[in-house]
Design a protein around this motif. Structure first.
Motif, PDB file in Angstrom:
ATOM      1  N   LEU A 188       0.832  -1.205   0.000  1.00  0.00           N
ATOM      2  CA  LEU A 188       0.000   0.000   0.000  1.00  0.00           C
ATOM      3  C   LEU A 188       0.864   1.251   0.000  1.00  0.00           C
ATOM      4  CD1 LEU A 188      -2.827   1.315   0.206  1.00  0.00           C
ATOM      5  CD2 LEU A 188      -2.495   1.310   2.683  1.00  0.00           C
ATOM      6  N   LEU A 189       1.864   1.299   0.875  1.00  0.00           N
ATOM      7  CA  LEU A 189       2.690   2.498   0.965  1.00  0.00           C
ATOM      8  C   LEU A 189       3.527   2.717  -0.281  1.00  0.00           C
ATOM      9  CD1 LEU A 189       1.732   2.537   3.889  1.00  0.00           C
ATOM     10  CD2 LEU A 189       4.050   3.111   4.582  1.00  0.00           C
ATOM     11  N   GLY A 190       3.915   1.630  -0.956  1.00  0.00           N
ATOM     12  CA  GLY A 190       4.781   1.767  -2.115  1.00  0.00           C
ATOM     13  C   GLY A 190       4.062   1.741  -3.440  1.00  0.00           C
ATOM     14  N   ALA A 191       2.734   1.583  -3.419  1.00  0.00           N
ATOM     15  CA  ALA A 191       1.984   1.432  -4.673  1.00  0.00           C
ATOM     16  C   ALA A 191       2.198   2.625  -5.588  1.00  0.00           C
ATOM     17  CB  ALA A 191       0.499   1.258  -4.377  1.00  0.00           C
ATOM     18  N   ARG A 192       2.523   2.341  -6.849  1.00  0.00           N
ATOM     19  CA  ARG A 192       2.750   3.379  -7.848  1.00  0.00           C
ATOM     20  C   ARG A 192       1.933   3.062  -9.083  1.00  0.00           C
ATOM     21  NH1 ARG A 192       7.933   5.967  -7.738  1.00  0.00           N
ATOM     22  NH2 ARG A 192       7.480   6.558  -9.891  1.00  0.00           N
ATOM     23  N   GLY A 193       1.243   4.056  -9.599  1.00  0.00           N
ATOM     24  CA  GLY A 193       0.492   3.878 -10.832  1.00  0.00           C
ATOM     25  C   GLY A 193      -0.746   3.028 -10.643  1.00  0.00           C
ATOM     26  N   ASN A 194      -1.578   3.005 -11.671  1.00  0.00           N
ATOM     27  CA  ASN A 194      -2.799   2.219 -11.656  1.00  0.00           C
ATOM     28  C   ASN A 194      -2.479   0.748 -11.369  1.00  0.00           C
ATOM     29  OD1 ASN A 194      -5.760   2.389 -12.296  1.00  0.00           O
ATOM     30  ND2 ASN A 194      -5.177   0.826 -13.771  1.00  0.00           N
ATOM     31  N   SER A 195      -1.478   0.217 -12.050  1.00  0.00           N
ATOM     32  CA  SER A 195      -1.125  -1.188 -11.882  1.00  0.00           C
ATOM     33  C   SER A 195      -0.576  -1.466 -10.493  1.00  0.00           C
ATOM     34  CB  SER A 195      -0.096  -1.598 -12.940  1.00  0.00           C
ATOM     35  OG  SER A 195       1.017  -0.722 -12.910  1.00  0.00           O
ATOM     36  N   GLY A 196       0.200  -0.540  -9.941  1.00  0.00           N
ATOM     37  CA  GLY A 196       0.758  -0.738  -8.610  1.00  0.00           C
ATOM     38  C   GLY A 196      -0.300  -0.720  -7.526  1.00  0.00           C
ATOM     39  N   GLU A 213      -1.595  10.888  -8.089  1.00  0.00           N
ATOM     40  CA  GLU A 213      -1.636   9.960  -6.966  1.00  0.00           C
ATOM     41  C   GLU A 213      -1.402  10.711  -5.668  1.00  0.00           C
ATOM     42  OE1 GLU A 213       1.008   6.652  -7.443  1.00  0.00           O
ATOM     43  OE2 GLU A 213       0.653   6.549  -9.602  1.00  0.00           O
ATOM     44  N   PHE A 214      -1.939  10.166  -4.580  1.00  0.00           N
ATOM     45  CA  PHE A 214      -1.672  10.741  -3.265  1.00  0.00           C
ATOM     46  C   PHE A 214      -1.682   9.647  -2.210  1.00  0.00           C
ATOM     47  CE2 PHE A 214      -6.273  11.038  -3.906  1.00  0.00           C
ATOM     48  CZ  PHE A 214      -6.789  10.480  -2.742  1.00  0.00           C
ATOM     49  N   GLU A 272      -4.899   0.572   7.733  1.00  0.00           N
ATOM     50  CA  GLU A 272      -4.105   1.009   8.872  1.00  0.00           C
ATOM     51  C   GLU A 272      -3.963   2.530   8.949  1.00  0.00           C
ATOM     52  OE1 GLU A 272      -0.577  -1.138   9.693  1.00  0.00           O
ATOM     53  OE2 GLU A 272      -1.335  -3.027   8.906  1.00  0.00           O
ATOM     54  N   GLY A 273      -5.032   3.245   8.666  1.00  0.00           N
ATOM     55  CA  GLY A 273      -5.020   4.690   8.787  1.00  0.00           C
ATOM     56  C   GLY A 273      -4.487   5.442   7.592  1.00  0.00           C
ATOM     57  N   TYR A 274      -4.099   4.738   6.534  1.00  0.00           N
ATOM     58  CA  TYR A 274      -3.592   5.383   5.331  1.00  0.00           C
ATOM     59  C   TYR A 274      -4.631   5.296   4.215  1.00  0.00           C
ATOM     60  CZ  TYR A 274       1.046   5.283   7.476  1.00  0.00           C
ATOM     61  OH  TYR A 274       2.113   5.467   8.316  1.00  0.00           O
ATOM     62  N   VAL A 275      -4.656   6.313   3.370  1.00  0.00           N
ATOM     63  CA  VAL A 275      -5.511   6.318   2.186  1.00  0.00           C
ATOM     64  C   VAL A 275      -4.632   6.570   0.977  1.00  0.00           C
ATOM     65  CG1 VAL A 275      -7.402   7.452   0.982  1.00  0.00           C
ATOM     66  CG2 VAL A 275      -7.524   7.144   3.454  1.00  0.00           C
ATOM     67  N   LYS A 276      -4.761   5.687  -0.021  1.00  0.00           N
ATOM     68  CA  LYS A 276      -3.988   5.815  -1.259  1.00  0.00           C
ATOM     69  C   LYS A 276      -4.957   6.081  -2.397  1.00  0.00           C
ATOM     70  CE  LYS A 276      -0.023   5.038  -3.591  1.00  0.00           C
ATOM     71  NZ  LYS A 276       1.340   5.391  -3.214  1.00  0.00           N
ATOM     72  N   ARG A 292      -7.746  18.591   2.473  1.00  0.00           N
ATOM     73  CA  ARG A 292      -8.473  19.124   3.627  1.00  0.00           C
ATOM     74  C   ARG A 292      -8.874  18.029   4.607  1.00  0.00           C
ATOM     75  NH1 ARG A 292     -11.155  22.211  -0.499  1.00  0.00           N
ATOM     76  NH2 ARG A 292     -12.978  20.848  -0.405  1.00  0.00           N
ATOM     77  N   TYR A 293      -8.748  16.764   4.186  1.00  0.00           N
ATOM     78  CA  TYR A 293      -9.287  15.684   5.014  1.00  0.00           C
ATOM     79  C   TYR A 293      -8.206  14.742   5.539  1.00  0.00           C
ATOM     80  CZ  TYR A 293     -13.524  17.438   2.939  1.00  0.00           C
ATOM     81  OH  TYR A 293     -14.544  18.263   2.539  1.00  0.00           O
ATOM     82  N   GLY A 294      -6.989  15.231   5.696  1.00  0.00           N
ATOM     83  CA  GLY A 294      -5.925  14.421   6.262  1.00  0.00           C
ATOM     84  C   GLY A 294      -4.570  15.051   5.999  1.00  0.00           C
ATOM     85  N   LYS A 295      -3.514  14.366   6.418  1.00  0.00           N
ATOM     86  CA  LYS A 295      -2.149  14.841   6.217  1.00  0.00           C
ATOM     87  C   LYS A 295      -1.590  14.213   4.953  1.00  0.00           C
ATOM     88  CE  LYS A 295       2.429  15.062   8.383  1.00  0.00           C
ATOM     89  NZ  LYS A 295       3.239  14.659   9.562  1.00  0.00           N
ATOM     90  N   MET A 296      -1.290  15.029   3.975  1.00  0.00           N
ATOM     91  CA  MET A 296      -0.771  14.536   2.707  1.00  0.00           C
ATOM     92  C   MET A 296       0.695  14.162   2.871  1.00  0.00           C
ATOM     93  SD  MET A 296      -2.276  14.048  -0.221  1.00  0.00           S
ATOM     94  CE  MET A 296      -3.477  15.321  -0.614  1.00  0.00           C
ATOM     95  N   LEU A 297       1.002  12.872   2.702  1.00  0.00           N
ATOM     96  CA  LEU A 297       2.372  12.390   2.873  1.00  0.00           C
ATOM     97  C   LEU A 297       3.140  12.374   1.568  1.00  0.00           C
ATOM     98  CD1 LEU A 297       1.730   9.366   5.268  1.00  0.00           C
ATOM     99  CD2 LEU A 297       2.388  11.701   5.874  1.00  0.00           C
ATOM    100  N   LYS A 298       2.494  11.927   0.494  1.00  0.00           N
ATOM    101  CA  LYS A 298       3.160  11.847  -0.804  1.00  0.00           C
ATOM    102  C   LYS A 298       2.163  12.170  -1.904  1.00  0.00           C
ATOM    103  CE  LYS A 298       6.511   8.179   0.307  1.00  0.00           C
ATOM    104  NZ  LYS A 298       6.973   6.817  -0.067  1.00  0.00           N
ATOM    105  N   THR A 299       2.640  12.809  -2.930  1.00  0.00           N
ATOM    106  CA  THR A 299       1.846  13.002  -4.141  1.00  0.00           C
ATOM    107  C   THR A 299       2.730  12.715  -5.336  1.00  0.00           C
ATOM    108  OG1 THR A 299       2.405  15.342  -4.439  1.00  0.00           O
ATOM    109  CG2 THR A 299       0.497  14.838  -3.047  1.00  0.00           C
TER     110      THR A 299
END
Length: 532
Positions: free
Chosen positions: A77-85, A227-228, A257-261, A278-285
């Motif tokens: 989940l944390l490393g998912a990249r792209g539609n396929s990931g 992506e975010f 586990e509290g993350y949204v991808k 506005r609805y959470g802390k953005m970690l990566k985009t």
């Protein structure tokens, strides 16, 4: 390994081997990619997702199935990249959830896990499309049978290959390009790697790639693959999915586990990220201009076809993130390595990028002090093919890239580019990741709380507290030295209206300065400014 059941350590080893196996075929899978056109590099995105899984496996308790299972689903989940990931992360989540409470994985449980994987994948997609990785995952699950894990994987692969061969009949784009689905092919390579580990097989040699399926789609126009990754979401995933849906298509919003991808194709990346932020802390985009990416892929295909022709004296590789910055570096002739603060690329990532550039020698811009060592190590491995210009900020990198000339020798260019980098002042406005007390180089003590706005000038902390806009003005007051041009990049949660308002404040205080504003600044930053 046991012939009848897999221990947690066995499964971890199989996933590591699967990562390496896919790595061998990464460029071949990239070359197949046409759907959704041109959603990144499917092979690269799936491989990066698996590398994140491997990092989690390297720190988990390999004697515990629960720990190994969590490493698989959490890392994906944390490393998912792209539609396929992202879809792969959901396949792995379904697989891991099925085995997490078991002491070992026998053939029957492996069959159930492969079935759960495809159900989880389909469940994550609002409008599943047949002829994709989902279809192949379903074929794998339907064909999984046998008395031992290796028999199950062998039969699953056979059925999956049969389904993969049918994908051109399900998607016109695949038939037009004369290829099978890239994501489905990547999924089968992962299963091949798992089976290869069970059987003790060596990694296969990498196939030579000479053509790219996207050559069939030269006149298309594409939007932005956006992506975010967000933590601490204050709204349910269903609400965030509904919020994102009107912005585009190819939508995926998943979480654990509290993350949204999230992943979506849109023409409004700024507005989308500002709304979600506005609805959470953005970690990566990550925002990729797919039209430019498509052009780059076609250029790679052309380079392969022109391998025997004369190549330019110098090429350029730059480490960057933030789609506005990536777009700028690409416009200046750079091949991009994705990365930066908190997302440092590996030595291999830089080596691969340099090798993909058709030039006698390649200049590398690390653009971050934490990437500099990896860039220098890559140059050593490349044995004289790469020259590193030691840029420590994205601002310095931009200054250097503006002086790149492909017809000049890399050694001569490097000195000019390093001098140009030194003439650029960089301001970075971001947020503190912990509470601390810092004494600046001027002797000022800064009391910093977790989440406070902080400002860095040329990678040195100089400002804390207040709003991001106030921090910019304070830094200009202390750090402006008569420069003519101020360029402002807004981060993923800043709108064009925010940029316009800040530009007005700067213009009011410094009326003789030329101000440029751009969206698409780096992840985790409110603003990045360059002063020249």
């Amino acid at each position: 390994m046991s012939e009848t059941a897999l221990q947690p350590r066995d499964l971890a080893a199989m996933l590591r081997r699967a990562t390496d196996w896919l790595g061998v075929y990464r460029e071949q899978v990239n070359a197949l990619n046409v759907y959704p056109v041109p959603d990144g590099d499917t092979g690269t995105n799936m491989h990066l997702t698996m590398q994140s899984v491997r990092r989690e496996l390297d720190t988990c308790d390999e004697n515990s199935m629960a720990s190994v299972s969590r490493a698989i689903s959490y890392g994906a989940l944390l490393g998912a990249r792209g539609n396929s990931g992202v879809i792969l992360s959901q396949l792995l989540k379904g697989f891991a959830e099925t085995i997490k409470d078991a002491a070992q994985v026998d053939a029957a449980l492996l069959i159930r896990a492969l079935n759960a994987a495809q159900k989880s994948g389909y469940g994550a997609v609002m409008k599943p499309v047949e002829g994709t990785i989902l279809t192949v995952a379903r074929g794998v699950a339907e064909g999984a049978r046998g008395e031992t894990p290796d028999q199950v994987l062998e039969q699953a692969l056979f059925a999956g290959q049969g389904m993969l061969d049918k994908t051109p009949d399900m998607l016109p784009a695949l038939k037009q390009a004369g290829v099978v689905d890239s994501g489905g092919q990547g999924y089968l390579y992962l299963l091949e790697g798992m089976l290869g580990e069970l059987r003790g097989e060596a990694l296969p040699p990498a196939p030579e790639v000479s053509s790219y399926a996207q050559q069939q789609f030269e006149n298309e126009a594409f939007g932005y693959c956006t992506e975010f990754l967000m933590s601490g979401a204050t709204r349910p995933i269903e609400d965030i999915r509904e919020l994102v849906s009107p912005f585009g298509d190819s939508l995926l919003v998943v979480g654990a586990e509290g993350y949204v991808k999230g992943h979506i194709h849109t023409n409004q990346p700024d507005e989308l990220l500002a709304a979600v932020g506005r609805y959470g802390k953005m970690l990566k985009t990550k925002v990729e201009d797919m039209s430019e990416q498509h052009t780059e892929i076609l250029g790679m295909a052309g380079a392969a076809a022109r391998a025997e022709e004369e190549v330019p004296a110098s090429g350029l590789v730059a480490v960057a993130n933030g789609y506005g910055l990536v777009k700028l570096f690409r416009s200046l002739g750079a091949r991009i390595v994705s990365g930066g603060q908190t997302a440092n690329p590996s030595v291999q990532d830089i080596v691969d990028a340099v090798r993909s550039v058709s030039a006698e020698k390649v200049i590398v811009l690390p653009n971050n002090k934490n990437v500099l060592m990896a860039a220098q190590k890559a140059a050593e491995l490349l044995e004289g093919r790469a020259v590193v210009v030691p840029t420590r900020t994205l601002g310095q990198g931009m200054g250097a890239a503006l002086n790149f000339q492909p017809d000049q020798l890399a050694e001569d260019l490097a000195a000019q580019m390093e001098e140009a980098a030194g003439s650029v002042t960089t301001f970075e406005i971001t947020r503190a990741s912990r509470s601390t007390v810092i004494t600046t180089k001027t002797g000022k003590d800064l009391q910093i709380a977790d989440g406070d706005v902080i400002g860095l000038q040329d990678d040195e902390l100089v400002q804390a507290g207040g709003s991001p806009e106030d921090a910019v003005m304070q830094m200009l007051e202390e750090g402006y030295q008569g420069q003519d041009i101020v360029t402002v990049f807004g981060g993923p949660q800043k709108t064009q209206a925010d940029l316009d308002a800040l530009a007005q404040r700067i213009s009011g205080a410094y009326p003789s300065v030329e101000i440029e504003t751009h969206p698409g600044g780096p992840d985790l930053y409110d603003y990045l400014l360059t002063l020249e």
